[in-house]
Design a protein around this motif. Structure first.
Motif, PDB file in Angstrom:
ATOM      1  N   ASP A   1       0.792  -1.013   0.080  1.00 36.74           N
ATOM      2  CA  ASP A   1      -0.118   0.086  -0.009  1.00 36.74           C
ATOM      3  C   ASP A   1       0.925   1.271  -0.175  1.00 36.74           C
ATOM      4  N   ALA A   2       1.891   1.252   0.787  1.00 36.04           N
ATOM      5  CA  ALA A   2       2.818   2.377   0.779  1.00 36.04           C
ATOM      6  C   ALA A   2       3.596   2.879  -0.463  1.00 36.04           C
ATOM      7  N   VAL A   3       4.037   1.647  -1.215  1.00 36.02           N
ATOM      8  CA  VAL A   3       4.636   1.706  -2.441  1.00 36.02           C
ATOM      9  C   VAL A   3       3.491   2.353  -3.285  1.00 36.02           C
ATOM     10  N   VAL A   4       2.264   1.696  -3.412  1.00 39.56           N
ATOM     11  CA  VAL A   4       1.593   2.243  -4.492  1.00 39.56           C
ATOM     12  C   VAL A   4       1.105   3.623  -4.186  1.00 39.56           C
ATOM     13  N   ASP A   5       0.970   3.946  -3.206  1.00 40.72           N
ATOM     14  CA  ASP A   5       0.556   5.478  -2.638  1.00 40.72           C
ATOM     15  C   ASP A   5       1.415   6.367  -2.965  1.00 40.72           C
ATOM     16  N   TYR A   6       2.672   5.929  -2.625  1.00 40.66           N
ATOM     17  CA  TYR A   6       4.139   6.620  -3.036  1.00 40.66           C
ATOM     18  C   TYR A   6       4.067   7.047  -4.600  1.00 40.66           C
TER      19      TYR A   6
ATOM     20  N   SER B   1       1.877 -12.127  -1.581  1.00 40.09           N
ATOM     21  CA  SER B   1       3.026 -11.447  -2.242  1.00 40.09           C
ATOM     22  C   SER B   1       2.905  -9.978  -2.182  1.00 40.09           C
ATOM     23  N   VAL B   2       4.000  -9.197  -1.919  1.00 42.61           N
ATOM     24  CA  VAL B   2       3.863  -7.827  -1.649  1.00 42.61           C
ATOM     25  C   VAL B   2       4.096  -7.424  -3.227  1.00 42.61           C
ATOM     26  N   ALA B   3       4.904  -8.155  -4.055  1.00 43.61           N
ATOM     27  CA  ALA B   3       5.236  -7.673  -5.612  1.00 43.61           C
ATOM     28  C   ALA B   3       3.689  -7.921  -6.189  1.00 43.61           C
ATOM     29  N   GLU B   4       3.153  -8.915  -5.921  1.00 43.90           N
ATOM     30  CA  GLU B   4       1.776  -9.314  -6.586  1.00 43.90           C
ATOM     31  C   GLU B   4       0.675  -8.103  -6.382  1.00 43.90           C
ATOM     32  N   ARG B   5       0.705  -7.773  -4.850  1.00 47.93           N
ATOM     33  CA  ARG B   5      -0.117  -6.539  -4.718  1.00 47.93           C
ATOM     34  C   ARG B   5      -0.054  -5.473  -5.332  1.00 47.93           C
ATOM     35  N   ILE B   6       1.486  -5.036  -5.485  1.00 44.78           N
ATOM     36  CA  ILE B   6       1.779  -3.680  -6.081  1.00 44.78           C
ATOM     37  C   ILE B   6       1.433  -3.583  -7.588  1.00 44.78           C
ATOM     38  N   ALA B   7       1.825  -5.029  -8.264  1.00 46.43           N
ATOM     39  CA  ALA B   7       1.482  -5.188  -9.602  1.00 46.43           C
ATOM     40  C   ALA B   7      -0.041  -5.034  -9.828  1.00 46.43           C
ATOM     41  N   ARG B   8      -0.986  -5.499  -8.862  1.00 44.60           N
ATOM     42  CA  ARG B   8      -2.364  -5.058  -9.223  1.00 44.60           C
ATOM     43  C   ARG B   8      -3.088  -4.055  -8.743  1.00 44.60           C
TER      44      ARG B   8
END
Length: 138
Positions: free
Chosen positions: A90-95, A121-128
């Motif tokens: 969430d933090a990466v996507v928000d940034y 997977s954090v990577a999978e959540r970021i990608a989605r």
């Protein structure tokens, strides 16, 4: 192009940084590390309490980001670093959404075994969830 590298202290995380430095050496690179205030403290640091634990995580993040700057210099590229607070995906996507990021690079995983299955997977959540393209590096 502004490339965001989400870095954890794992081999795939370091591979994402290397990818960014070798494939995008002339682009604007920002490396972030997320500290999660919801991580519970067990073991020797449990006595620190939530604020002490968060401070310990911030110190570890600064050391990790300093190592990232050193590795970037070894590859001949420059970058900005920042510690962000929140659950990592969430933090990466928000940034990315609030800082005019054009692409995100992230390692394929930072956790292994049962914790990866349980937490996802954090990577999978970021990608989605990301508003921009995501490159997942192994």
């Amino acid at each position: 192009m502004h490339l965001l590298v989400a870095l954890d202290d794992s081999e795939p995380g370091w591979a994402a940084l290397e990818f960014a430095c070798t494939e995008h050496p002339d682009d604007e690179l920002t490396v972030v590390h997320a500290v999660d205030p919801t991580d519970s403290g067990y073991g020797e640091v449990a006595h620190l309490g939530p604020s002490g634990l968060l401070e310990r995580q911030r110190e570890a993040a600064e050391e990790l980001l300093a190592a990232a700057e050193d590795r970037a210099v070894d590859h001949g590229c420059s970058l900005e670093t920042e510690t962000i607070v929140g659950q990592p995906a969430d933090a990466v996507v928000d940034y990315a959404a609030t800082n005019e990021v054009d692409r995100i690079a992230v390692g394929s995983h930072g956790r292994t075994g049962f914790s990866r299955v349980l937490l996802g997977s954090v990577a999978e959540r970021i990608a989605r969830q990301a508003p921009v393209p995501v490159t997942i590096v192994r």
